[in-house]
Write an enzyme that holds these catalytic residues in place. Structure first.
Site, mmCIF file in Angstrom:
data_model
loop_
_atom_site.group_PDB
_atom_site.id
_atom_site.type_symbol
_atom_site.label_atom_id
_atom_site.label_comp_id
_atom_site.label_asym_id
_atom_site.label_seq_id
_atom_site.Cartn_x
_atom_site.Cartn_y
_atom_site.Cartn_z
ATOM 1 N N HIS A 82 0.840 -1.190 0.000
ATOM 2 C CA HIS A 82 0.000 0.000 0.000
ATOM 3 C C HIS A 82 0.877 1.242 0.000
ATOM 4 O O HIS A 82 1.853 1.323 0.731
ATOM 5 C CB HIS A 82 -0.888 0.004 1.254
ATOM 6 C CG HIS A 82 -1.712 1.245 1.392
ATOM 7 N ND1 HIS A 82 -2.885 1.436 0.709
ATOM 8 C CD2 HIS A 82 -1.505 2.379 2.119
ATOM 9 C CE1 HIS A 82 -3.381 2.621 1.018
ATOM 10 N NE2 HIS A 82 -2.568 3.220 1.865
ATOM 11 N N ASP A 161 -14.693 3.641 9.406
ATOM 12 C CA ASP A 161 -13.639 4.531 8.907
ATOM 13 C C ASP A 161 -14.221 5.559 7.939
ATOM 14 O O ASP A 161 -13.852 6.734 7.973
ATOM 15 C CB ASP A 161 -12.526 3.726 8.230
ATOM 16 C CG ASP A 161 -11.514 4.648 7.564
ATOM 17 O OD1 ASP A 161 -10.870 5.418 8.293
ATOM 18 O OD2 ASP A 161 -11.405 4.638 6.325
ATOM 19 N N ARG A 168 -13.800 13.805 10.277
ATOM 20 C CA ARG A 168 -12.480 14.411 10.510
ATOM 21 C C ARG A 168 -12.183 15.480 9.465
ATOM 22 O O ARG A 168 -11.557 16.505 9.758
ATOM 23 C CB ARG A 168 -11.391 13.333 10.471
ATOM 24 C CG ARG A 168 -11.386 12.424 11.690
ATOM 25 C CD ARG A 168 -10.546 11.168 11.435
ATOM 26 N NE ARG A 168 -9.196 11.481 11.042
ATOM 27 C CZ ARG A 168 -8.420 10.704 10.268
ATOM 28 N NH1 ARG A 168 -8.872 9.537 9.833
ATOM 29 N NH2 ARG A 168 -7.211 11.079 9.949
ATOM 30 N N SER A 183 -6.878 4.320 10.391
ATOM 31 C CA SER A 183 -7.721 4.394 9.195
ATOM 32 C C SER A 183 -7.127 3.554 8.063
ATOM 33 O O SER A 183 -7.803 2.707 7.469
ATOM 34 C CB SER A 183 -7.850 5.865 8.782
ATOM 35 O OG SER A 183 -8.357 6.007 7.478
ATOM 36 N N LYS A 187 -8.336 -0.602 6.740
ATOM 37 C CA LYS A 187 -8.717 -0.964 5.365
ATOM 38 C C LYS A 187 -7.846 -2.102 4.837
ATOM 39 O O LYS A 187 -8.329 -3.011 4.159
ATOM 40 C CB LYS A 187 -8.601 0.262 4.457
ATOM 41 C CG LYS A 187 -9.770 1.234 4.689
ATOM 42 C CD LYS A 187 -9.645 2.517 3.894
ATOM 43 C CE LYS A 187 -8.763 3.501 4.594
ATOM 44 N NZ LYS A 187 -8.983 4.905 4.265
HETATM 45 N N1 URA Z 1 -5.672 8.176 4.171
HETATM 46 C C1 URA Z 1 -6.537 7.372 4.820
HETATM 47 O O1 URA Z 1 -6.938 6.346 4.289
HETATM 48 N N2 URA Z 1 -6.939 7.696 6.053
HETATM 49 C C2 URA Z 1 -6.518 8.807 6.664
HETATM 50 O O2 URA Z 1 -6.926 9.048 7.794
HETATM 51 C C3 URA Z 1 -5.639 9.659 5.985
HETATM 52 C C4 URA Z 1 -5.222 9.314 4.733
#
Ligand code: URA
Ligand code: CA
Length: 433
Positions: A82, A161, A168, A183, A187
């Site tokens: 990632h 998320d 946020r 976050s 994922k």
């Molecule tokens: N990318 C994400 O997936 N989450 C975040 O909180 C910031 C950047």
């Protein structure tokens, strides 16, 4: 339990336990906790940080808020890679077939681009016929057969998320290391990989502009991954200029083909070899990084990585003749060189400006609903440290309109050219395991 007590506990710097964090995440996902309380909680985290245990509980609670992908029917150790997002980051297109060419399964779930960072799915769709909307079952069968497949996001992964991120975004709590780390990791974990290799970008074109912050984020993500039993490595790499030379969907596919054939830009090749070496070591094929790198170099040189790319594309409906002859990829109507206005050394290429320029040409989406133009983009001829003569092209613009004066001046503004010699920036700053 009452949310107000938990906000106060965090605000006062105390550690929350697993049950408390689960209560908050479940309650918010199920809309039992209102936005204003969650916003206050996020702000308390922003100021008070989270302990290692809290970060793990938060990540696990977000994973549990939705579906998870079961990759257990794929034989072998599944490794995901990632990137935190950059400009012209073509690594997945190269790494997925390259690693798979060594018989290591790569089951990749990818997204589309938004704003000036591109998405792997969009790039792959430059190949006529290529289909990312396959069933989970077909996806798993393809990985077992060819060792590599790419699928679009499926299922309802980490709804907590999605909700928290949106909140946020409007409450000035995006740039909190524990919130970003949980976050991203939630994922990745929900997507099912056994092991994770992270490319944390730093520099003016990255989400983490500051190296110190990038290191903190990398450490936090590695400790979460390891803390939930998914062994994780993070590499910190440079994003003070775009990666490679091509920015734009079909242009990046061509760059990936060049790299898979053993050529390609030095920085792209080097980053792929570095990330790939850690992926190979994670797979257990070898414990030695140098040996892993040699295996990768061999398959770039002998054509196996490129052959795996073709097998992967044709298995998902892609027209492989395009890959054998990249001139058949979508092409733009106008190919315009941008000449340097001075002699000197390139000392800066503001990656954001190049990314936004490519987006304005149509290579990226301004909103989620925007249509993108796969043919357009920018090819850099000069990178930081290169010498350029006045009149020599610094970039070539691939456009479907001739009205690009604003884009031209944006690109000129991105380039800084000086008299003194400049060295190329460091590509890999650090590794955390
Ligand atoms: N990318 C994400 O997936 N989450 C975040 O909180 C910031 C950047
Ligand atoms: Ca590139």
């Amino acid at each position: 339990m009452r949310m107000i007590d938990l906000i106060e506990k965090k605000r006062n710097g105390f550690e929350l336990n697993k049950a408390e964090i689960e209560f908050i995440i479940m309650g918010y996902t199920e809309e039992k906790i209102p936005d204003y309380q969650m916003a206050a909680f996020a702000m308390a985290i922003f100021f008070q940080d989270m302990t290692q245990a809290e970060k793990v509980y938060l990540t696990e609670a977000m994973v549990d808020s939705g579906d998870t992908i079961d990759l257990s029917k794929i034989k072998g150790i599944k490794i995901d890679k990632h990137s935190t997002g950059g400009v012209g980051d073509t690594t997945t297109l190269v790494l997925a077939p390259l690693v798979a060419s060594l018989d290591i399964p790569v089951a990749k779930m990818s997204g589309r681009g938004l704003g000036h960072t591109g998405g792997t799915l969009d790039k792959l769709e430059s190949i006529p016929g290529f289909n990312v909307e396959i069933s989970n079952e077909a996806f798993i069968n393809l990985v077992n057969k060819n060792k590599v497949a790419v699928i679009g996001q499926t299922g309802n992964l980490t709804p907590a998320d999605k909700k928290i991120y949106a909140l946020r975004d409007v409450t000035a709590t995006i740039d909190s290391i524990p919130l970003i780390a949980s976050s991203i990791m939630s994922k990745k974990i929900a997507a099912g990989a056994d092991r994770i290799v992270l490319d944390v970008k730093t520099g003016n074109g990255a989400f983490m502009k500051d190296l110190g912050q990038a290191k903190k984020l990398a450490k936090a993500m590695v400790s979460i991954g390891n803390g939930v039993g998914r062994k994780t490595t993070a590499i910190i790499s440079d994003m003070n200029q775009p990666l490679g030379c091509a920015i734009g969907n079909a242009l990046e596919v061509k760059e990936a083909i060049d790299t898979l054939k053993g050529g390609g830009p030095n920085d792209l090749r080097e980053l792929c070899l570095t990330l790939g070496s850690y992926m190979i070591v994670h797979s257990g094929k070898t414990t030695n990084l140098d040996e892993a790198r040699k295996l990768l170099e061999t398959n770039l040189a002998n054509g196996k990585a490129f052959d795996t790319f073709k097998t992967f594309l044709s298995a998902q409906g892609g027209d492989v003749s395009v890959v054998d002859d990249p001139t058949k990829l979508p092409t733009a109507a106008f190919i315009i060189d941008l000449p340097s206005e001075t002699d000197g050394y390139v000392s800066e290429i503001i990656a954001d400006n190049i990314g936004v320029s490519a987006m304005m040409l149509g290579a990226g989406r301004i909103t989620k609903e925007s249509e993108i133009d796969l043919a357009v983009g920018i090819v850099l001829h000069k990178k930081i440290g290169d010498y350029v003569k006045r009149g020599e092209p610094i970039v070539t613009i691939h456009s479907n309109t001739e009205q690009i004066s604003e884009i031209k001046s944006r690109i000129y503004n991105a380039y800084k050219i000086v008299d003194e010699k400049v060295s190329a920036p460091t590509l890999i700053y650090d590794v955390f395991e």
